[in-house]
Write a protein that holds these residues in place. Structure first.
Motif, mmCIF file in Angstrom:
data_model
loop_
_atom_site.group_PDB
_atom_site.id
_atom_site.type_symbol
_atom_site.label_atom_id
_atom_site.label_comp_id
_atom_site.label_asym_id
_atom_site.label_seq_id
_atom_site.Cartn_x
_atom_site.Cartn_y
_atom_site.Cartn_z
ATOM 1 N N VAL A 1 2.584 -3.052 -0.471
ATOM 2 C CA VAL A 1 2.198 -2.521 0.842
ATOM 3 C C VAL A 1 3.307 -1.673 1.450
ATOM 4 N N ASP A 2 4.464 -1.593 0.802
ATOM 5 C CA ASP A 2 5.554 -0.783 1.324
ATOM 6 C C ASP A 2 5.136 0.694 1.330
ATOM 7 N N ALA A 3 5.621 1.426 2.331
ATOM 8 C CA ALA A 3 5.243 2.836 2.473
ATOM 9 C C ALA A 3 5.730 3.695 1.311
ATOM 10 N N ASP A 4 6.756 3.248 0.600
ATOM 11 C CA ASP A 4 7.274 3.995 -0.539
ATOM 12 C C ASP A 4 6.704 3.505 -1.867
ATOM 13 N N SER A 5 5.734 2.597 -1.831
ATOM 14 C CA SER A 5 5.162 2.026 -3.057
ATOM 15 C C SER A 5 3.917 2.800 -3.474
ATOM 16 N N ALA B 1 0.292 -7.141 7.590
ATOM 17 C CA ALA B 1 -0.886 -7.801 8.152
ATOM 18 C C ALA B 1 -2.166 -7.251 7.544
ATOM 19 N N ASP B 2 -3.289 -7.966 7.831
ATOM 20 C CA ASP B 2 -4.581 -7.553 7.298
ATOM 21 C C ASP B 2 -4.995 -6.173 7.799
ATOM 22 N N GLY B 3 -4.497 -5.776 8.951
ATOM 23 C CA GLY B 3 -4.863 -4.477 9.517
ATOM 24 C C GLY B 3 -4.136 -3.314 8.879
ATOM 25 N N ASP B 4 -3.284 -3.580 7.901
ATOM 26 C CA ASP B 4 -2.534 -2.521 7.220
ATOM 27 C C ASP B 4 -2.874 -2.531 5.736
ATOM 28 N N PRO B 5 -4.059 -2.020 5.371
ATOM 29 C CA PRO B 5 -4.483 -2.072 3.983
ATOM 30 C C PRO B 5 -3.814 -0.985 3.135
ATOM 31 N N SER C 1 -12.847 -1.261 0.757
ATOM 32 C CA SER C 1 -13.431 -1.757 2.005
ATOM 33 C C SER C 1 -14.060 -0.647 2.835
ATOM 34 N N LYS C 2 -13.516 0.570 2.717
ATOM 35 C CA LYS C 2 -14.053 1.711 3.465
ATOM 36 C C LYS C 2 -13.926 2.980 2.617
ATOM 37 N N TYR D 1 -5.987 -8.170 -2.369
ATOM 38 C CA TYR D 1 -6.359 -9.562 -2.589
ATOM 39 C C TYR D 1 -5.268 -10.518 -2.104
ATOM 40 N N VAL D 2 -4.036 -10.084 -2.150
ATOM 41 C CA VAL D 2 -2.910 -10.947 -1.791
ATOM 42 C C VAL D 2 -2.730 -10.954 -0.284
ATOM 43 N N ASP D 3 -2.516 -12.139 0.271
ATOM 44 C CA ASP D 3 -2.150 -12.277 1.681
ATOM 45 C C ASP D 3 -0.629 -12.261 1.755
ATOM 46 N N PHE D 4 -0.059 -11.149 2.185
ATOM 47 C CA PHE D 4 1.394 -10.980 2.152
ATOM 48 C C PHE D 4 2.105 -11.726 3.285
ATOM 49 N N THR D 5 1.357 -12.330 4.191
ATOM 50 C CA THR D 5 1.978 -13.090 5.274
ATOM 51 C C THR D 5 2.065 -14.585 4.962
ATOM 52 N N SER D 6 1.529 -15.010 3.816
ATOM 53 C CA SER D 6 1.580 -16.442 3.477
ATOM 54 C C SER D 6 1.880 -16.623 1.989
#
Length: 313
Positions: A198-202, A224-228, A267-268, A285-290
């Motif tokens: 999810v990193d901006a450089d990835s 977070a989930d809002g940053d797909p 998703s969209k 699929y991965v929840d990066f906050t947990s």
């Protein structure tokens, strides 16, 4: 010389009482009477036992019960609590011991209840990693999430508790039971730094659905989930469909990303009408906050501890 003319003194003879006389003096019945009473009692007992309900002793027994019953009940009411005091004390001691044992059991159950969510989550993570190893056929070196990067780093990275001593090297793929987590950036003896997808450089190469259309998955820089994630297909005229899965495109060896690891699903879908192209948004699929239990894909033949699929069943 005077002569004593008095008659000589006679010693009275002492009468020795017979046993019968002694019993009479003490007010005791004679032995013959006792023998007769014993024989009479035995006879009554035999008659009472053989006669059943028609026993001649039954009226006497009833009268004695009616006379002595209330007195016996009164004595029991008075002496019962006193006679039962030792047993009551023993019962209270046993009750206190039982209460203490139950308190210990309740405390243990509370500790288990507090620990249970963590244990359940770990068990689920490990089962999912076992399934990942079975489904992909990759050798997975186990690791645990140990922390996020500081806010000052301006990057979405994490630390894991496995490093060079566990056979980990830069540009190895990191996964959990849900899918792709990222790739290894830096390694020390016992820890590694992982760049999250999810990193901006990835940017990760991906394959779309059953068509396996090639594209690139870009991070937005949030956890977070809002940053797909964003999906850019090489053929941008292909229309992605909502719900289609995207897996890693993959490269030779183990890095930076091996092939076939789930990334997320569409998703969209956005259409650029003027250009006639499409852009898709992926929900990872991965929840990066947990994050919890993770694994690093290692090459075959590496001398390192790995998750054995056959040991997971």
């Amino acid at each position: 010389m005077s002569l004593d003319t008095r008659p000589p003194r006679q010693t009275p003879v002492r009468h020795v009482a017979t046993p019968r006389e002694r019993d009479e003096q003490r007010g005791l019945p004679t032995r013959s009477l006792l023998l007769a009473l014993v024989l009479a009692c035995i006879t009554l007992m035999v008659v009472d036992r053989t006669s059943g309900e028609d026993s001649p002793v039954e009226p006497v027994r009833r009268v004695v019960g009616e006379v002595l019953g209330p007195a016996e009940a009164g004595v029991n009411a008075v002496l019962g609590p006193v006679l039962g005091l030792p047993e009551m004390l023993r019962t209270n001691d046993a009750l206190r011991e039982e209460i203490a044992a139950q308190d210990d059991e309740i405390a243990e159950l509370r500790r288990e209840a507090h620990q249970n969510p963590y244990d359940v989550a770990r068990a689920e993570d490990l089962r999912a990693l076992c399934a990942m190893a079975t489904n992909t056929g990759y050798l997975l070196a186990p690791a645990r999430f140990s922390g996020y990067s500081s806010a000052q780093s301006f990057s979405s990275t994490i630390s894991i508790d496995a490093g060079a001593d566990a056979g980990i090297r830069p540009d190895m793929t990191v996964v959990n039971g849900d899918g792709l987590v990222g790739r290894v950036l830096e390694v020390t003896s016992h820890t590694s730094t992982v760049l999250l997808i999810v990193d901006a450089d990835s940017t990760v190469g991906g394959k779309l659905g059953e068509s396996l259309e090639s594209g690139f998955v870009d991070g937005r820089g949030g956890l977070a989930d809002g940053d797909p994630l964003d999906l850019r297909l090489v053929d941008n005229t292909v229309l992605p469909e909502q719900g289609q899965q995207v897996v890693t495109w993959g490269s030779e060896g183990t890095g930076p990303y091996v092939a076939g690891i789930p990334i997320g699903e569409v998703s969209k879908v956005y259409e650029d009408i003027r250009a006639g192209t499409y852009r898709a948004v992926l929900e990872p699929y991965v929840d990066f906050t947990s994050l919890g239990d993770l694994a690093v894909v290692v090459p075959t033949g590496e001398d390192t501890r790995v998750i054995e699929p056959e040991a997971c069943s």
